[in-house]
Write a protein that holds these residues in place. Structure first.
Motif: not given
Length: 412
Positions: A40-46, A144-153, A164-165, A167-177
């Motif tokens: 939370l509050g950090r800036v995405l590097a990737a 897939g009407e909201d987000i497609l696999q491989g789509e940049e969110i 943002h956190l 949304l990342a969780a909703s697509v199965g992402v557990a860690e962020l760079t």
């Protein structure tokens, strides 16, 4: 040209000064990988890409009955309720002449092409009476009407808010760079300063700037390196600046940037590096210094507490956001409101007046100004909920439109 006019001509307009500062920014590049709940509050590097389709399958948007439209040729059709599909379960293929009791979020069974909301249905034993026929596709959220696999969110450069956190969780992402935290060294200059809790002696004041500055940096997610109060000597100032430049990505100082005999920050920066910017056509906060100590950027704000607050908000904050790797607009965005005050067209500097936004009887947003313009009245910053932007040499009357920068544009 008179001396006063020559002095004013040397002042850099606010917009030019800010544009110059932003051109000087070299964002940090080092990054780290963090769990979602630490980001939370950090800036995405990737950028973040989806690992799945969202929704992953056709699902019901409502509680009701999944049906095939071929079975609904008229109103008040009766269908046998052959199965029950709660969220988390998967039904079987829908047989002709049957309906499936279905709940919000549950997968739509094969051979069903609509969901009838329960409000237009009537249960009669093991049958359901469909009183209103739905359109094909009604109340079905398609895979897939909201987000497609491989789509940049989430693009790189995004400061991570709670949504943002999620949304990342909703697509199965557990860690962020994310970019590492920006290290900012701060110190206050002035022999008159003492820390809260200490006894005040004649001629002394409490050091409020340290806490204002550190608090605003922490709000921005910076790692603060606190160097405390620096003695009012050239040697002590040079030593503090040198130490700060070795430890930090950015050095911030409050006080000592004017032209008095006891103002040592400006000549110290010039001794250790270079001074690139000094004196802004702004009220408050004219003596804003920017330069480099070696390769480390330095920014010096006036010691008056209101001047420090305003110059940090308008100049240091956008600079820091850029250094942190934030993309998009970093300058505060004003809103247009109605003036609840009068001002003569005499000031040659752009003023950022402490203002309080209120609603009048017609529901219009009206800004009133704090009556004392002194840059030493810190209580005015607490009274206000934003800054009114008063252009130079511009008369303002009650009812005129003015720009207003709410605090929420300056604090995050």
């Amino acid at each position: 040209m008179g001396d006063c006019d020559s002095h004013q001509a040397q002042l850099k307009p606010v917009d030019e000064a800010l544009a110059f500062l932003l051109d000087q920014v070299k964002p940090i590049t080092q990054h780290e990988t963090l769990a979602l709940d630490e980001s939370l509050g950090r800036v995405l590097a990737a950028p973040v890409k989806s690992q799945v389709d969202v929704p992953p399958w056709d699902n019901s948007a409502m509680d009701g009955f999944a049906v095939n439209s071929n079975d609904l040729q008229s109103d008040d059709v009766r269908l046998h309720v052959a199965q029950r599909i709660p969220a988390g379960s998967v039904g079987t293929s829908l047989e002709t002449g049957t309906a499936a009791r279905i709940f919000t979020g549950a997968p739509v069974p094969e051979n069903a092409d609509a969901v009838v909301i329960q409000e237009v249905c009537r249960i009669d034993g093991e049958e359901v009476v469909i009183m209103e026929s739905p359109a094909i596709g009604a109340n079905i959220r398609k895979a897939g009407e909201d987000i497609l696999q491989g789509e940049e969110i989430l693009p790189a450069g995004t400061r991570l808010d709670p949504q943002h956190l999620g949304l990342a969780a909703s697509v199965g992402v557990a860690e962020l760079t994310v970019f590492r935290r920006l290290k900012v060294a701060v110190f206050s200059s002035g022999d008159e300063l003492v820390m809260p809790g200490e006894e005040l002696k004649a001629g002394q004041i409490y050091n409020s700037n340290q806490f204002t500055l550190s608090g605003m940096l922490q709000r921005l997610g910076c790692e603060v390196i606190q160097l405390g109060i620096v003695e009012d000597t050239f040697e002590a100032t040079c030593d503090a600046l040198s130490r700060a430049a070795e430890e930090a990505d950015l050095v911030l100082a409050s006080g000592g940037v004017s032209v008095g005999e006891e103002d040592h920050v400006k000549p110290a920066v010039e001794r250790l590096g270079s001074l690139e910017l000094w004196k802004i056509a702004s009220r408050p906060g004219k003596p804003l210094a920017f330069g480099y100590i070696g390769e480390t950027p330095f920014m010096g704000a006036p010691g008056n507490p209101v001047s420090l607050f305003v110059t940090f908000s308008l100049f240091a904050r956008p600079f820091i956001l850029r250094m942190q790797g934030l993309s998009g607009e970093v300058r505060p965005k004003p809103v247009s409101v109605i003036a609840g005050f009068e001002k003569a067209a005499t000031d040659k500097r752009q003023e950022y007046a402490r203002g309080r936004l209120e609603l009048n009887g017609q529901g219009q947003a009206v800004v009133k100004l704090y009556p004392n313009r002194s840059s030493g009245v810190l209580s005015s910053v607490v009274w206000a909920n934003g800054l009114a932007v008063l252009p130079p040499l511009t008369a303002i009357k009650p009812g005129d439109p003015v720009d207003f920068i709410p605090y929420n544009e300056l604090m995050t």
